[in-house]
Design a protein around this motif. Structure first.
Motif, short mmCIF file in Angstrom:
data_model
loop_
_atom_site.label_atom_id
_atom_site.label_comp_id
_atom_site.label_asym_id
_atom_site.label_seq_id
_atom_site.Cartn_x
_atom_site.Cartn_y
_atom_site.Cartn_z
N ALA A 105 0.92 -1.16 -0.16
CA ALA A 105 -0.10 -0.04 0.01
C ALA A 105 0.70 1.51 0.01
O ALA A 105 1.84 1.34 0.86
CB ALA A 105 -0.87 -0.07 1.32
N LEU A 106 0.61 2.15 -0.79
CA LEU A 106 1.23 3.67 -0.90
C LEU A 106 -0.24 4.53 -0.66
O LEU A 106 -1.21 4.18 -1.27
CB LEU A 106 1.98 3.72 -2.13
N ARG A 107 0.47 5.83 -0.22
CA ARG A 107 -0.59 6.91 -0.15
C ARG A 107 0.38 8.04 -0.72
O ARG A 107 1.52 8.32 -0.24
CB ARG A 107 -1.11 7.15 1.32
N VAL A 108 -0.28 8.71 -1.74
CA VAL A 108 0.60 9.83 -2.26
C VAL A 108 -0.20 11.14 -1.88
O VAL A 108 -1.47 11.36 -2.21
CB VAL A 108 0.15 9.64 -4.00
N TYR A 109 0.73 11.88 -1.52
CA TYR A 109 0.39 13.31 -1.08
C TYR A 109 0.95 14.30 -2.21
O TYR A 109 2.18 14.54 -2.28
CB TYR A 109 0.70 13.75 0.20
N ASP A 110 0.17 14.69 -3.24
CA ASP A 110 0.47 15.75 -4.57
C ASP A 110 0.75 16.73 -3.95
O ASP A 110 0.05 17.64 -3.11
CB ASP A 110 -0.53 15.58 -5.46
N SER A 111 1.83 17.55 -4.40
CA SER A 111 2.12 18.94 -4.10
C SER A 111 1.66 19.55 -5.68
O SER A 111 1.31 19.13 -6.61
CB SER A 111 3.62 19.08 -3.98
N GLU A 112 1.84 20.98 -5.51
CA GLU A 112 1.60 21.80 -6.62
C GLU A 112 2.63 21.90 -7.49
O GLU A 112 2.57 22.39 -8.75
CB GLU A 112 0.94 23.12 -6.10
N ALA A 113 3.88 21.43 -7.15
CA ALA A 113 4.95 21.37 -8.13
C ALA A 113 4.88 20.50 -9.22
O ALA A 113 4.29 19.36 -8.87
CB ALA A 113 6.36 21.10 -7.03
N THR A 114 5.70 20.96 -10.45
CA THR A 114 5.82 19.84 -11.35
C THR A 114 7.02 19.56 -11.62
O THR A 114 8.08 20.67 -11.71
CB THR A 114 5.37 20.53 -12.58
N LEU B 64 4.34 18.51 4.27
CA LEU B 64 5.23 18.58 3.28
C LEU B 64 4.95 18.83 1.77
O LEU B 64 5.37 19.57 0.99
CB LEU B 64 6.36 17.24 3.04
N ALA B 65 3.74 18.21 1.56
CA ALA B 65 3.06 18.60 0.23
C ALA B 65 2.65 20.03 0.06
O ALA B 65 3.08 20.46 -1.29
CB ALA B 65 1.97 17.58 0.02
N ALA B 66 2.10 20.47 1.18
CA ALA B 66 1.91 22.06 1.16
C ALA B 66 2.99 22.83 1.02
O ALA B 66 2.93 24.00 0.55
CB ALA B 66 1.30 22.28 2.37
N ARG B 67 4.39 22.37 1.16
CA ARG B 67 5.53 23.15 0.99
C ARG B 67 6.09 22.67 -0.16
O ARG B 67 7.26 22.98 -0.39
CB ARG B 67 6.29 22.91 2.27
N GLY B 68 5.37 22.14 -1.29
CA GLY B 68 5.82 21.85 -2.71
C GLY B 68 6.74 20.52 -2.68
O GLY B 68 7.32 20.32 -3.87
N ILE B 69 6.69 19.49 -1.89
CA ILE B 69 7.18 18.19 -1.96
C ILE B 69 6.07 17.16 -1.92
O ILE B 69 5.35 17.03 -1.13
CB ILE B 69 7.87 18.07 -0.59
N THR B 70 6.29 16.44 -2.92
CA THR B 70 5.33 15.25 -3.23
C THR B 70 5.45 14.14 -2.22
O THR B 70 7.17 13.72 -2.39
CB THR B 70 5.30 14.53 -4.65
N VAL B 71 4.97 13.76 -1.51
CA VAL B 71 5.24 12.67 -0.45
C VAL B 71 4.59 11.16 -0.71
O VAL B 71 3.51 11.23 -1.10
CB VAL B 71 4.90 12.92 1.05
N VAL B 72 5.38 10.23 -0.84
CA VAL B 72 4.68 8.81 -0.98
C VAL B 72 4.88 8.08 0.15
O VAL B 72 6.15 7.52 0.54
CB VAL B 72 5.15 7.90 -2.21
N SER B 73 3.77 7.71 0.92
CA SER B 73 4.04 7.14 2.34
C SER B 73 3.82 5.71 2.12
O SER B 73 2.60 5.24 1.33
CB SER B 73 2.88 7.83 3.10
N VAL B 74 4.53 4.89 2.95
CA VAL B 74 4.43 3.36 2.37
C VAL B 74 3.80 2.65 3.63
O VAL B 74 4.33 2.78 4.84
CB VAL B 74 6.14 2.89 2.14
N GLY B 75 2.84 1.82 3.29
CA GLY B 75 2.33 0.77 4.20
C GLY B 75 3.02 -0.37 4.37
O GLY B 75 2.45 -1.51 4.04
N TYR B 76 4.29 -0.46 4.93
CA TYR B 76 4.98 -1.71 5.00
C TYR B 76 4.33 -2.86 5.71
O TYR B 76 3.70 -2.24 7.03
CB TYR B 76 6.32 -1.36 5.48
N GLN B 77 4.70 -3.98 5.69
CA GLN B 77 4.20 -5.14 6.59
C GLN B 77 4.90 -5.16 7.96
O GLN B 77 6.14 -4.41 8.08
CB GLN B 77 4.30 -6.23 6.05
N LEU B 78 4.12 -5.33 9.04
CA LEU B 78 4.58 -5.11 10.47
C LEU B 78 5.12 -6.29 11.06
O LEU B 78 4.57 -7.43 10.58
CB LEU B 78 3.63 -4.52 11.30
#
Length: 288
Positions: A14-23, A53-67
């Motif tokens: 599982a991944l969760r992507v936080y899009d920024s406005e940056a290209t 971090l996305a609000a500051r122009g950095i696209t973040v991909v958060s990883v749901g790794y197994q525990l």
């Protein structure tokens, strides 16, 4: 923001992507903490950090790794979604997630040459271990590594007198005695021999050739001794680094978004990942 699932080395990931406005801007593959055995993509250390971090122009991909399996941490049963996935499952998933994000960087609006890897606490361990995996595999390395109050050694290094005095004043719910850290680490790897594996605990191993690294420690934190020792090891290996201690904080302060220090840390992280981002003048750098 969007959730997606990719094919990982140990099943769906599982991944969760936080899009920024940056290209074609900076990106970060990010890993929450939780003693290897709990935590999720919704905890502030994952979700709030990604949003900020996305609000500051950095696209973040958060990883749901197994525990790893749930266990007693500091005398209390840990509450989490532990699945019984011991090392090297999460470590290999993190390396695979980074490689996937790098390969899909254009689709995500990320400059692949500005893609970093980072995490908090146990997530910092996973980020550091995965950076070793990527180095040894001869593939693409992260542009940088960002470690927030990480635990990086199989055995907790001795604290400095300054840190020892602060640890002595912590309440039982905030301290991480060496025996508790050892129990956490053994729960993660299962086999005691694997405590010596550099991908499980990179502290004390060959760190040459790693990317520039930012270590952001909590102040009153037993685990700070690991972050500080790792910084010394990186320096000895010739790795560029920045070491900062966030004044007045306890371990896991990114899980306290209402605390001003958490936002200060976000600003520091954004400044590292996006050098054009300036830390507001009211905030001051702490001593390394």
């Amino acid at each position: 923001m969007g959730d997606r699932q990719i094919a990982g080395p140990h099943g769906p990931l599982a991944l969760r992507v936080y899009d920024s406005e940056a290209t074609d801007g900076p990106g970060l593959v990010w890993l929450h903490g939780g003693g290897f055995a709990f935590g999720d993509l919704d905890m502030p250390e994952a979700h709030w950090v990604g949003q900020q971090l996305a609000a500051r122009g950095i696209t973040v991909v958060s990883v749901g790794y197994q525990l790893a399996p749930q266990f007693e941490l500091r005398g209390s049963p840990a509450v989490g979604r532990g699945t019984g996935a011991h090392f090297p499952v999460a470590s290999e998933e993190v390396a695979a997630a980074f490689e996937w994000v790098h390969a899909h960087a254009a689709e995500l609006g990320i400059d692949p040459d500005r893609l970093s890897l980072g995490g908090a606490s146990a997530g910092g361990n996973l980020a550091a271990g995965a950076s070793l995996r990527l180095r040894d595999a001869g593939g693409v390395l992260p542009a940088s590594v960002l470690l927030a109050y990480p635990t990086l050694h199989a055995a907790l290094p001795e604290p400095t007198p300054e840190l020892a005095a602060k640890i002595a004043r912590l309440d039982a719910g905030s301290a991480f005695p060496p025996a508790s850290v050892r129990a956490m680490n053994l729960n993660y790897v299962r086999d005691e021999a694997l405590l010596a594996d550099p991908y499980a605990f990179p502290g004390g191993h060959d760190l040459a050739g790693l990317p520039p690294t930012f270590i952001l420690n909590s102040d009153r934190d037993s685990l700070r001794s690991s972050g500080e020792a790792y910084a010394s090891e990186l320096a000895a290996a010739g790795v560029d680094l920045l070491l900062v201690r966030e004044p007045g904080t306890k371990h896991g302060h990114l899980n306290q978004p209402n605390e001003p220090a958490a936002t200060t840390s976000i600003e520091r992280m954004a400044a590292w990942l996006c050098p054009g981002h300036l830390i507001p003048s009211r905030q001051t750098e702490s001593s390394p």
